[in-house]
Design a protein around this motif. Structure first.
Motif, mmCIF file in Angstrom:
data_model
loop_
_atom_site.group_PDB
_atom_site.id
_atom_site.type_symbol
_atom_site.label_atom_id
_atom_site.label_comp_id
_atom_site.label_asym_id
_atom_site.label_seq_id
_atom_site.Cartn_x
_atom_site.Cartn_y
_atom_site.Cartn_z
ATOM 1 N N LEU A 74 0.575 -1.112 0.359
ATOM 2 C CA LEU A 74 0.095 0.132 0.183
ATOM 3 C C LEU A 74 1.364 0.768 0.019
ATOM 4 O O LEU A 74 0.592 2.549 -0.889
ATOM 5 N N GLU A 75 2.615 0.863 0.511
ATOM 6 C CA GLU A 75 3.304 2.592 0.815
ATOM 7 C C GLU A 75 3.175 2.756 -1.126
ATOM 8 O O GLU A 75 3.031 3.984 -1.551
ATOM 9 N N ARG A 76 3.336 1.525 -1.478
ATOM 10 C CA ARG A 76 3.918 1.679 -3.414
ATOM 11 C C ARG A 76 2.264 2.097 -3.795
ATOM 12 O O ARG A 76 2.573 2.417 -4.641
ATOM 13 N N LEU A 77 1.176 1.518 -3.595
ATOM 14 C CA LEU A 77 0.207 2.623 -3.891
ATOM 15 C C LEU A 77 -0.327 3.245 -4.059
ATOM 16 O O LEU A 77 -0.350 4.360 -5.169
ATOM 17 N N ALA A 78 0.168 4.365 -2.630
ATOM 18 C CA ALA A 78 0.257 5.190 -2.721
ATOM 19 C C ALA A 78 0.650 6.379 -3.495
ATOM 20 O O ALA A 78 0.620 7.347 -4.085
ATOM 21 N N GLU A 79 2.201 5.746 -3.453
ATOM 22 C CA GLU A 79 3.364 6.547 -4.549
ATOM 23 C C GLU A 79 2.694 6.626 -6.042
ATOM 24 O O GLU A 79 2.435 7.393 -7.015
ATOM 25 N N GLN A 80 2.615 5.347 -6.399
ATOM 26 C CA GLN A 80 1.892 5.099 -7.386
ATOM 27 C C GLN A 80 0.040 6.679 -8.096
ATOM 28 O O GLN A 80 0.059 6.915 -9.188
#
Length: 215
Positions: A74-80
């Motif tokens: 979810l950290e990576r998804l937030a960046e996306q």
């Protein structure tokens, strides 16, 4: 978003940290291939090259590992979402361009990450920790796109722009998620093509925002 420390005994030494990272990445890879309940810890260890004993030295079991993986994912998804928000803000002008860009951007992010998100959503129905983290992530990410649409507030004819945009985005998300089979009720992809769905949702959102209800 909670830290991975909340769900695991994160190692401090470099080599051990690398092994733990491999476990997380292997789990994400497997979730892209199969559902959570079809994956075993033995497979994760084999894929990551880490012993089962080392894995249990970091987490108490499969459920805790999934919570750790969700945090990272979810950290990576937030960046996306942030990157897509910036891309749309730089390239789209006016409600007629922003709405289709937002609908498509949201849809493509969901489609790209559907297999992993599906496991989190299904597990979140029985795991309060995973369910709460997923809901928080969705609210924060969707808020970015809601603000993009509200940046065209002057063009919105609905008397309550905030409510109209939030309601519209909620329905768009629910429809896209249903189409992609992110819930337990199955997919709707037999109803038509993905591109056509995105176009229809964009048209409906624009029509709703430009509609003046009689009240």
């Amino acid at each position: 978003m909670p830290s991975t420390i909340a769900h695991a005994r994160v190692p401090k030494q470099g080599r051990s940290r690398q092994s733990f990272e491999r476990i997380i990445e292997a789990t994400i890879e497997l979730l892209r291939e199969r559902a959570y309940d079809q994956i075993t810890l033995a497979e994760i260890c084999q894929r990551s090259g880490v012993s089962t004993g080392s894995l249990y030295g970091r987490v108490d079991g499969k459920d805790d590992l999934l919570r750790v993986v969700q945090v990272r994912f979810l950290e990576r998804l937030a960046e996306q979402f942030s990157e897509e928000e910036a891309r749309i803000a730089a390239g789209a002008q006016g409600l007629a361009q922003v709405v289709p860009a937002v609908v498509t951007g949201l849809g493509n992010l969901l489609q790209e990450n559907a297999s992993v998100l599906r496991s989190f959503m299904l597990r979140g129905a029985v795991d309060e920790v995973i369910g709460a983290a997923g809901k928080k992530s969705a609210l924060e990410n969707h808020a970015k796109f809601i603000q993009l649409v509200l940046s065209c507030r002057d063009e919105i004819r609905h008397p309550d722009p905030e409510r109209a945009v939030e309601t519209g985005m909620l329905l768009i998300y629910a429809t896209q998620a249903r189409f992609l089979g992110l819930d337990s009720t199955g997919r709707l992809d037999e109803a038509g093509s993905w591109k056509q769905l995105l176009a229809d949702l964009s048209d409906m959102m624009l029509a709703f925002l430009l509609f003046v209800p009689r009240r």
